[in-house]
Design a protein around this motif. Structure first.
Motif, PDB file in Angstrom:
ATOM      1  N   PHE A 119     -15.623 -25.442  15.423  1.00 25.84           N
ATOM      2  CA  PHE A 119     -16.287 -25.193  14.143  1.00 25.84           C
ATOM      3  C   PHE A 119     -17.808 -25.370  14.231  1.00 25.84           C
ATOM      4  N   LYS A 120     -18.242 -26.385  14.993  1.00 32.60           N
ATOM      5  CA  LYS A 120     -19.688 -26.644  15.134  1.00 32.60           C
ATOM      6  C   LYS A 120     -20.405 -25.485  15.820  1.00 32.60           C
ATOM      7  N   ASN A 121     -19.652 -24.611  16.509  1.00 32.21           N
ATOM      8  CA  ASN A 121     -20.244 -23.487  17.235  1.00 32.21           C
ATOM      9  C   ASN A 121     -20.476 -22.272  16.323  1.00 32.21           C
ATOM     10  N   PHE A 122     -19.926 -22.282  15.114  1.00 32.07           N
ATOM     11  CA  PHE A 122     -20.009 -21.082  14.281  1.00 32.07           C
ATOM     12  C   PHE A 122     -21.396 -20.954  13.642  1.00 32.07           C
ATOM     13  N   SER A 123     -21.963 -19.728  13.678  1.00 28.81           N
ATOM     14  CA  SER A 123     -23.291 -19.547  13.082  1.00 28.81           C
ATOM     15  C   SER A 123     -23.205 -19.463  11.557  1.00 28.81           C
ATOM     16  N   ASP A 124     -22.027 -19.140  11.019  1.00 27.82           N
ATOM     17  CA  ASP A 124     -21.871 -19.045   9.561  1.00 27.82           C
ATOM     18  C   ASP A 124     -20.664 -19.911   9.145  1.00 27.82           C
ATOM     19  N   PRO A 125     -20.840 -21.237   9.150  1.00 24.26           N
ATOM     20  CA  PRO A 125     -19.687 -22.116   8.912  1.00 24.26           C
ATOM     21  C   PRO A 125     -19.076 -21.959   7.518  1.00 24.26           C
ATOM     22  N   ALA A 126     -19.936 -21.751   6.497  1.00 24.10           N
ATOM     23  CA  ALA A 126     -19.375 -21.591   5.141  1.00 24.10           C
ATOM     24  C   ALA A 126     -18.579 -20.285   5.077  1.00 24.10           C
ATOM     25  N   GLY A 127     -19.099 -19.241   5.729  1.00 25.98           N
ATOM     26  CA  GLY A 127     -18.381 -17.956   5.763  1.00 25.98           C
ATOM     27  C   GLY A 127     -17.044 -18.114   6.473  1.00 25.98           C
ATOM     28  N   ALA A 128     -17.024 -18.906   7.554  1.00 24.85           N
ATOM     29  CA  ALA A 128     -15.766 -19.125   8.283  1.00 24.85           C
ATOM     30  C   ALA A 128     -14.760 -19.856   7.394  1.00 24.85           C
ATOM     31  N   LEU A 129     -15.243 -20.854   6.634  1.00 27.00           N
ATOM     32  CA  LEU A 129     -14.322 -21.573   5.729  1.00 27.00           C
ATOM     33  C   LEU A 129     -13.773 -20.644   4.649  1.00 27.00           C
ATOM     34  N   ARG A 130     -14.640 -19.779   4.131  1.00 27.38           N
ATOM     35  CA  ARG A 130     -14.170 -18.825   3.096  1.00 27.38           C
ATOM     36  C   ARG A 130     -13.092 -17.917   3.681  1.00 27.38           C
ATOM     37  N   GLU A 131     -13.317 -17.450   4.913  1.00 24.90           N
ATOM     38  CA  GLU A 131     -12.336 -16.586   5.569  1.00 24.90           C
ATOM     39  C   GLU A 131     -11.031 -17.335   5.844  1.00 24.90           C
ATOM     40  N   MET A 132     -11.160 -18.594   6.263  1.00 24.32           N
ATOM     41  CA  MET A 132      -9.950 -19.392   6.524  1.00 24.32           C
ATOM     42  C   MET A 132      -9.112 -19.499   5.250  1.00 24.32           C
ATOM     43  N   ARG A 133      -9.775 -19.745   4.129  1.00 21.40           N
ATOM     44  CA  ARG A 133      -9.031 -19.857   2.867  1.00 21.40           C
ATOM     45  C   ARG A 133      -8.417 -18.511   2.487  1.00 21.40           C
ATOM     46  N   ARG A 134      -9.178 -17.444   2.706  1.00 17.05           N
ATOM     47  CA  ARG A 134      -8.698 -16.106   2.319  1.00 17.05           C
ATOM     48  C   ARG A 134      -7.433 -15.701   3.075  1.00 17.05           C
ATOM     49  N   VAL A 135      -7.388 -15.987   4.396  1.00 15.77           N
ATOM     50  CA  VAL A 135      -6.254 -15.490   5.183  1.00 15.77           C
ATOM     51  C   VAL A 135      -5.016 -16.394   5.085  1.00 15.77           C
ATOM     52  N   LEU A 136      -5.188 -17.570   4.445  1.00 14.17           N
ATOM     53  CA  LEU A 136      -4.022 -18.439   4.236  1.00 14.17           C
ATOM     54  C   LEU A 136      -3.266 -18.014   2.975  1.00 14.17           C
ATOM     55  N   ARG A 137      -1.949 -18.176   3.004  1.00 15.80           N
ATOM     56  CA  ARG A 137      -1.163 -17.928   1.793  1.00 15.80           C
ATOM     57  C   ARG A 137      -1.462 -19.045   0.795  1.00 15.80           C
ATOM     58  N   PRO A 138      -1.314 -18.807  -0.497  1.00 15.76           N
ATOM     59  CA  PRO A 138      -1.551 -19.873  -1.470  1.00 15.76           C
ATOM     60  C   PRO A 138      -0.699 -21.099  -1.111  1.00 15.76           C
ATOM     61  N   GLY A 139      -1.340 -22.252  -1.090  1.00 15.36           N
ATOM     62  CA  GLY A 139      -0.633 -23.493  -0.732  1.00 15.36           C
ATOM     63  C   GLY A 139      -0.614 -23.753   0.768  1.00 15.36           C
ATOM     64  N   GLY A 140      -1.050 -22.762   1.573  1.00 17.15           N
ATOM     65  CA  GLY A 140      -1.078 -22.938   3.036  1.00 17.15           C
ATOM     66  C   GLY A 140      -2.110 -23.991   3.436  1.00 17.15           C
ATOM     67  N   HIS A 141      -1.877 -24.593   4.594  1.00 17.59           N
ATOM     68  CA  HIS A 141      -2.767 -25.660   5.062  1.00 17.59           C
ATOM     69  C   HIS A 141      -3.672 -25.186   6.190  1.00 17.59           C
ATOM     70  N   GLY A 142      -4.896 -25.690   6.178  1.00 14.00           N
ATOM     71  CA  GLY A 142      -5.817 -25.468   7.298  1.00 14.00           C
ATOM     72  C   GLY A 142      -6.192 -26.811   7.885  1.00 14.00           C
ATOM     73  N   PHE A 143      -6.417 -26.819   9.189  1.00  8.82           N
ATOM     74  CA  PHE A 143      -6.734 -28.067   9.864  1.00  8.82           C
ATOM     75  C   PHE A 143      -7.875 -27.798  10.847  1.00  8.82           C
ATOM     76  N   ILE A 144      -8.979 -28.496  10.663  1.00 10.53           N
ATOM     77  CA  ILE A 144     -10.136 -28.319  11.547  1.00 10.53           C
ATOM     78  C   ILE A 144     -10.414 -29.649  12.231  1.00 10.53           C
ATOM     79  N   LEU A 145     -10.474 -29.595  13.541  1.00  6.33           N
ATOM     80  CA  LEU A 145     -10.720 -30.813  14.318  1.00  6.33           C
ATOM     81  C   LEU A 145     -11.946 -30.547  15.183  1.00  6.33           C
ATOM     82  N   ASP A 146     -12.952 -31.408  15.065  1.00  6.48           N
ATOM     83  CA  ASP A 146     -14.150 -31.160  15.872  1.00  6.48           C
ATOM     84  C   ASP A 146     -14.891 -32.476  16.114  1.00  6.48           C
TER      85      ASP A 146
END
Ligand SMILES: C[S@@+](CC[C@H](N)C(=O)[O-])C[C@H]1O[C@@H](n2cnc3c(N)ncnc32)[C@H](O)[C@@H]1O
Length: 218
Positions: A119-146
């Motif tokens: 995650f620390k390597n991404f040039s657009d971290p907020a954009g990546a988070l928005r995309e992560m939320r978008r591609v998850l089904r409602p109620g789906g979980h995301g896990f970021i470890l860094d």
């Protein structure tokens, strides 16, 4: 020209091959993440790994036989390496080339996603988070470890010792984890700001002396 998807130097060619070989020396490094995913993802779940690099975790998850696994990475070399390793392991993982902040997936495609040491390597971290939320089904979980922004020196040294690297790789990895990599990483407060800017209100952030673990719900 398209904006660069990552900070610093891209992990292509010899850099990617060195990273794949170094991490391949301690494949049990991914065991904890497999356990973590199994806590959240029921059998049959569709899982996305964002920035899988050489693909060790995705392959370990596919090996369980319980999940359909997709990996998305911006590095062509890593995607090539990961595809070859999956074929070698005799498992199916859909490794694709793409940017975490412009994912080539429909809304609500996955039940669970995980992103490690990237995650620390991404040039657009907020954009990546928005995309992560978008591609998850409602109620789906995301896990970021860094890596956290302020890791303890002892925790870095202990982690590097566990990697089982040769002398040169060990010295370089210790230097990277103590110097330039933490400068790209986020504090808990900074991560809370990023989550808020991505519209994420349901999350939990845990810290160890080395890492930041962010769990969020779409
Ligand atoms: C340090 S490696 C981590 C790889 C793997 N997750 C692991 O735990 O070993 C960082 C990864 O992030 C990928 N990456 C960087 N920026 C990216 C982006 N914008 N979209 C997708 N992948 C990206 C790199 O290509 C690389 O595979």
């Amino acid at each position: 020209m398209m904006a660069k998807g990552y900070k610093g130097i891209g992990m292509e060619g010899p850099i990617a091959r060195w990273y794949a070989a170094s991490n391949g020396r301690a494949p049990d490094r991914y065991d904890d993440q497999v356990v973590k995913v199994r806590e959240y993802a029921r059998p049959g779940a569709e899982i996305l790994e964002v920035a899988p690099g050489p693909g060790y975790l995705s392959i370990a998850l596919a090996r369980t036989g319980d999940y359909t696994v997709t990996g998305l990475d911006i590095s062509e070399t890593f995607v090539e390496i990961a595809r070859a390793k999956a074929a070698e392991a005799g498992v199916e993982v859909d490794f694709r080339i793409g940017n975490a902040s412009a994912m080539p997936f429909d809304d609500g495609s996955f039940d669970f996603l995980i992103c490690c040491a990237a995650f620390k390597n991404f040039s657009d971290p907020a954009g990546a988070l928005r995309e992560m939320r978008r591609v998850l089904r409602p109620g789906g979980h995301g896990f970021i470890l860094d890596l956290r922004r302020d890791p303890s020196k002892q925790a870095v040294d202990a982690d590097v010792a566990r990697m089982g690297l040769g002398t040169v790789s060990r010295a370089f990895t210790r230097f990277a984890l103590r110097s330039f990599l933490p400068r790209r990483a986020y504090t808990k407060a900074q991560f809370e700001g990023l989550l808020a800017s991505a519209g994420c209100t349901s999350y939990d952030i845990r810290q160890s002396p080395l890492t930041l673990e962010v769990e969020f719900r779409a």
